[in-house]
Design a protein around this motif. Sequence first.
Motif, mmCIF file in Angstrom:
data_model
loop_
_atom_site.group_PDB
_atom_site.id
_atom_site.type_symbol
_atom_site.label_atom_id
_atom_site.label_comp_id
_atom_site.label_asym_id
_atom_site.label_seq_id
_atom_site.Cartn_x
_atom_site.Cartn_y
_atom_site.Cartn_z
ATOM 1 N N GLN A 281 6.573 -1.454 -13.667
ATOM 2 C CA GLN A 281 5.617 -1.605 -12.562
ATOM 3 C C GLN A 281 5.659 -0.437 -11.587
ATOM 4 O O GLN A 281 4.855 -0.383 -10.658
ATOM 5 C CB GLN A 281 5.893 -2.908 -11.806
ATOM 6 N N GLY A 282 6.581 0.469 -11.787
ATOM 7 C CA GLY A 282 6.703 1.601 -10.878
ATOM 8 C C GLY A 282 7.404 1.265 -9.581
ATOM 9 O O GLY A 282 7.242 1.971 -8.583
ATOM 10 N N ARG A 283 8.178 0.198 -9.583
ATOM 11 C CA ARG A 283 8.915 -0.188 -8.382
ATOM 12 C C ARG A 283 10.352 0.322 -8.511
ATOM 13 O O ARG A 283 11.115 -0.154 -9.362
ATOM 14 C CB ARG A 283 8.912 -1.707 -8.200
ATOM 15 N N ALA A 284 10.719 1.256 -7.685
ATOM 16 C CA ALA A 284 12.056 1.844 -7.755
ATOM 17 C C ALA A 284 13.079 0.911 -7.117
ATOM 18 O O ALA A 284 12.818 0.272 -6.094
ATOM 19 C CB ALA A 284 12.072 3.195 -7.054
ATOM 20 N N VAL A 285 14.255 0.849 -7.736
ATOM 21 C CA VAL A 285 15.376 0.069 -7.222
ATOM 22 C C VAL A 285 16.443 1.036 -6.713
ATOM 23 O O VAL A 285 16.907 1.896 -7.462
ATOM 24 C CB VAL A 285 15.973 -0.825 -8.336
ATOM 25 N N PRO A 286 16.801 0.995 -5.429
ATOM 26 C CA PRO A 286 16.425 0.002 -4.420
ATOM 27 C C PRO A 286 15.361 0.474 -3.441
ATOM 28 O O PRO A 286 15.112 -0.193 -2.436
ATOM 29 C CB PRO A 286 17.744 -0.198 -3.687
ATOM 30 N N GLU A 287 14.737 1.638 -3.701
ATOM 31 C CA GLU A 287 13.815 2.201 -2.706
ATOM 32 C C GLU A 287 12.648 1.260 -2.389
ATOM 33 O O GLU A 287 12.248 1.123 -1.231
ATOM 34 C CB GLU A 287 13.280 3.554 -3.182
ATOM 35 N N ASP A 288 12.089 0.630 -3.440
ATOM 36 C CA ASP A 288 10.970 -0.287 -3.239
ATOM 37 C C ASP A 288 11.426 -1.737 -3.134
ATOM 38 O O ASP A 288 10.877 -2.518 -2.356
ATOM 39 C CB ASP A 288 9.960 -0.167 -4.384
ATOM 40 N N GLY A 351 19.577 -1.540 -0.950
ATOM 41 C CA GLY A 351 19.474 -0.526 0.083
ATOM 42 C C GLY A 351 18.617 -1.031 1.217
ATOM 43 O O GLY A 351 18.128 -2.177 1.200
ATOM 44 N N PRO A 352 18.374 -0.202 2.223
ATOM 45 C CA PRO A 352 17.571 -0.615 3.376
ATOM 46 C C PRO A 352 16.177 -1.057 2.959
ATOM 47 O O PRO A 352 15.600 -0.533 1.997
ATOM 48 C CB PRO A 352 17.525 0.647 4.241
ATOM 49 N N ALA A 353 15.649 -2.031 3.672
ATOM 50 C CA ALA A 353 14.295 -2.504 3.393
ATOM 51 C C ALA A 353 13.297 -1.372 3.635
ATOM 52 O O ALA A 353 13.381 -0.664 4.636
ATOM 53 C CB ALA A 353 13.961 -3.689 4.277
ATOM 54 N N PRO A 354 12.347 -1.158 2.721
ATOM 55 C CA PRO A 354 11.342 -0.118 2.925
ATOM 56 C C PRO A 354 10.381 -0.500 4.046
ATOM 57 O O PRO A 354 10.216 -1.682 4.359
ATOM 58 C CB PRO A 354 10.616 -0.056 1.573
ATOM 59 N N SER A 355 9.753 0.504 4.628
ATOM 60 C CA SER A 355 8.811 0.227 5.716
ATOM 61 C C SER A 355 7.575 -0.485 5.206
ATOM 62 O O SER A 355 6.900 -1.205 5.929
ATOM 63 C CB SER A 355 8.419 1.522 6.427
ATOM 64 N N GLY A 356 7.222 -0.277 3.932
ATOM 65 C CA GLY A 356 6.086 -0.967 3.323
ATOM 66 C C GLY A 356 6.476 -1.438 1.946
ATOM 67 O O GLY A 356 7.578 -1.201 1.477
ATOM 68 N N SER A 357 5.592 -2.147 1.274
ATOM 69 C CA SER A 357 5.911 -2.686 -0.047
ATOM 70 C C SER A 357 5.147 -1.992 -1.152
ATOM 71 O O SER A 357 4.997 -2.506 -2.243
ATOM 72 C CB SER A 357 5.607 -4.188 -0.087
ATOM 73 N N VAL A 358 4.611 -0.769 -0.894
ATOM 74 C CA VAL A 358 3.858 -0.044 -1.912
ATOM 75 C C VAL A 358 4.823 0.602 -2.886
ATOM 76 O O VAL A 358 5.756 1.291 -2.470
ATOM 77 C CB VAL A 358 2.972 1.040 -1.259
ATOM 78 N N PRO A 359 4.680 0.389 -4.195
ATOM 79 C CA PRO A 359 5.585 0.983 -5.183
ATOM 80 C C PRO A 359 5.657 2.495 -5.089
ATOM 81 O O PRO A 359 4.721 3.154 -4.637
ATOM 82 C CB PRO A 359 4.989 0.538 -6.524
ATOM 83 N N THR A 360 6.759 3.060 -5.546
ATOM 84 C CA THR A 360 7.008 4.494 -5.458
ATOM 85 C C THR A 360 5.912 5.313 -6.114
ATOM 86 O O THR A 360 5.421 6.287 -5.538
ATOM 87 C CB THR A 360 8.361 4.822 -6.123
ATOM 88 N N GLU A 361 5.494 4.937 -7.343
ATOM 89 C CA GLU A 361 4.487 5.731 -8.045
ATOM 90 C C GLU A 361 3.169 5.754 -7.287
ATOM 91 O O GLU A 361 2.464 6.763 -7.272
ATOM 92 C CB GLU A 361 4.294 5.185 -9.462
ATOM 93 N N GLU A 362 2.820 4.645 -6.612
ATOM 94 C CA GLU A 362 1.586 4.629 -5.843
ATOM 95 C C GLU A 362 1.711 5.546 -4.632
ATOM 96 O O GLU A 362 0.761 6.232 -4.252
ATOM 97 C CB GLU A 362 1.258 3.192 -5.405
ATOM 98 N N ARG A 363 2.914 5.568 -3.995
ATOM 99 C CA ARG A 363 3.102 6.451 -2.849
ATOM 100 C C ARG A 363 2.997 7.907 -3.283
ATOM 101 O O ARG A 363 2.426 8.743 -2.586
ATOM 102 C CB ARG A 363 4.472 6.193 -2.200
ATOM 103 N N ARG A 364 3.550 8.222 -4.466
ATOM 104 C CA ARG A 364 3.459 9.596 -4.949
ATOM 105 C C ARG A 364 2.017 9.980 -5.181
ATOM 106 O O ARG A 364 1.591 11.106 -4.911
ATOM 107 C CB ARG A 364 4.271 9.727 -6.245
ATOM 108 N N GLY A 365 1.229 9.033 -5.693
ATOM 109 C CA GLY A 365 -0.186 9.318 -5.950
ATOM 110 C C GLY A 365 -0.961 9.565 -4.666
ATOM 111 O O GLY A 365 -2.033 10.152 -4.683
ATOM 112 N N ARG A 366 -0.410 9.070 -3.536
ATOM 113 C CA ARG A 366 -1.091 9.263 -2.252
ATOM 114 C C ARG A 366 -0.483 10.437 -1.465
ATOM 115 O O ARG A 366 -0.695 10.553 -0.280
ATOM 116 C CB ARG A 366 -0.965 7.975 -1.424
ATOM 117 N N GLY A 367 0.317 11.231 -2.174
ATOM 118 C CA GLY A 367 0.910 12.385 -1.514
ATOM 119 C C GLY A 367 2.248 12.089 -0.874
ATOM 120 O O GLY A 367 2.755 12.867 -0.098
ATOM 121 N N GLY A 368 2.835 10.913 -1.218
ATOM 122 C CA GLY A 368 4.147 10.580 -0.687
ATOM 123 C C GLY A 368 5.225 11.301 -1.454
ATOM 124 O O GLY A 368 4.950 12.185 -2.268
ATOM 125 N N ARG A 369 6.480 10.894 -1.217
ATOM 126 C CA ARG A 369 7.610 11.570 -1.855
ATOM 127 C C ARG A 369 7.586 11.364 -3.360
ATOM 128 O O ARG A 369 7.066 10.424 -3.880
ATOM 129 C CB ARG A 369 8.933 11.059 -1.273
#
Length: 369
Positions: A281-288, A351-369
């Motif tokens: 699903q593109g959800r990184a553990v524990p980042e997402d 790890g620390p709770a993320p500020s949002g619940s958007v999966p890592t791959e989606e954040r990358r697609g929006r110019g995230g890390r």
Amino acid sequence: MVTLADVARHAGVSASTVSYVLSGKRSISAPTRERIQHSIDTLGYRPHAGARALASSRTGILALMMPLRTGLHVPVTTEIAMAVTTTARSHGYDVLLLTGEEGPEAVRRVEGSAIADAMIVMDVGRDDPRLPCLREAERPAVLIGLPTVSAEAADTAGLDCVDLDFEAAGARCVEHLAGLGHTRVAVLGEPSAVLGEPSAVLGEPSAVHERGTGFAARTLAGLRAAAGTHGVGLLHRPVDGTYAAVAAAVTRVFEERPGTTALVVQNEAAVEPLLALLRHQGRAVPEDVSVVAVCPDQVAVHASVPLTAVSVPAQEMGRLAVERLVRRLAGETPRGTELIPPLLTARASSGPAPSGSVPTEERRGRGGR
């Protein structure tokens, strides 16, 4: 083969004196006892088990009742059995393994015969039909597990019980996640008709819950209590350990609560399917999403992402059960329940709770890390 007469000749005493030392039926002076023990050690003498049992009214055997059936956590069960065996040997006992599902009849068979001095009973269920027989038995018995779905409501009068404090284990998982800032947590447990929860997939409820085995209910009680204390929203979804069942449950969780940032897993069979699904699903553990489990250490350490987990202390449970029996056989009478405090080990999956619940791959697609 070395005989008792050989030991007597070597020690310069009569055969009856050697017999008295071995049986403990008559007081023998310390120097003579030491001389006989030296001869036993030197010659490598081993008393005949049958003769020793007749002389002492003891068999030197502990019966381990470990029914082999579906729904058992095999790695945990095997580890307990190994701990029982090795600890028993260290105290001079052998172990007779009883694997049949005979229920009260197995207890009566041990109680009414000379096959074992005491019993260790595993796979204890709520309202277990063996309990009345165990309460009335003259031979000591220790249960690994509690005959209830609630530690506070446990009717353990007249019983010896050893178990992990599963309620405290559930609470410890929530405390750990709350400390990392998680406020929405989902629990993936086993299918539970007993708990009154809907299953994530159609089919029969697990054998564990059909029998009313209480560890899952106690864990859930601890999770819910701690969630209330720490202001954590908790969603419980029972699930089988298959990939399809885990996928259905997790999809449902994120549909109902998109802001879920952590998952607690008690069903150890669901661990790897869950981690594989989250990767898909593109959800990184524990980042997402953080994952915490209640499972054996070997499952946590060797998972594809090393899991933060409360370990199931199988070896300690087996060891404590034997040691309590040995004390009972030595004449100590107190009985009761000993709950092992849970130990949570933080690893790479939380790890620390993320500020949002958007999966890592989606954040990358929006110019995230």
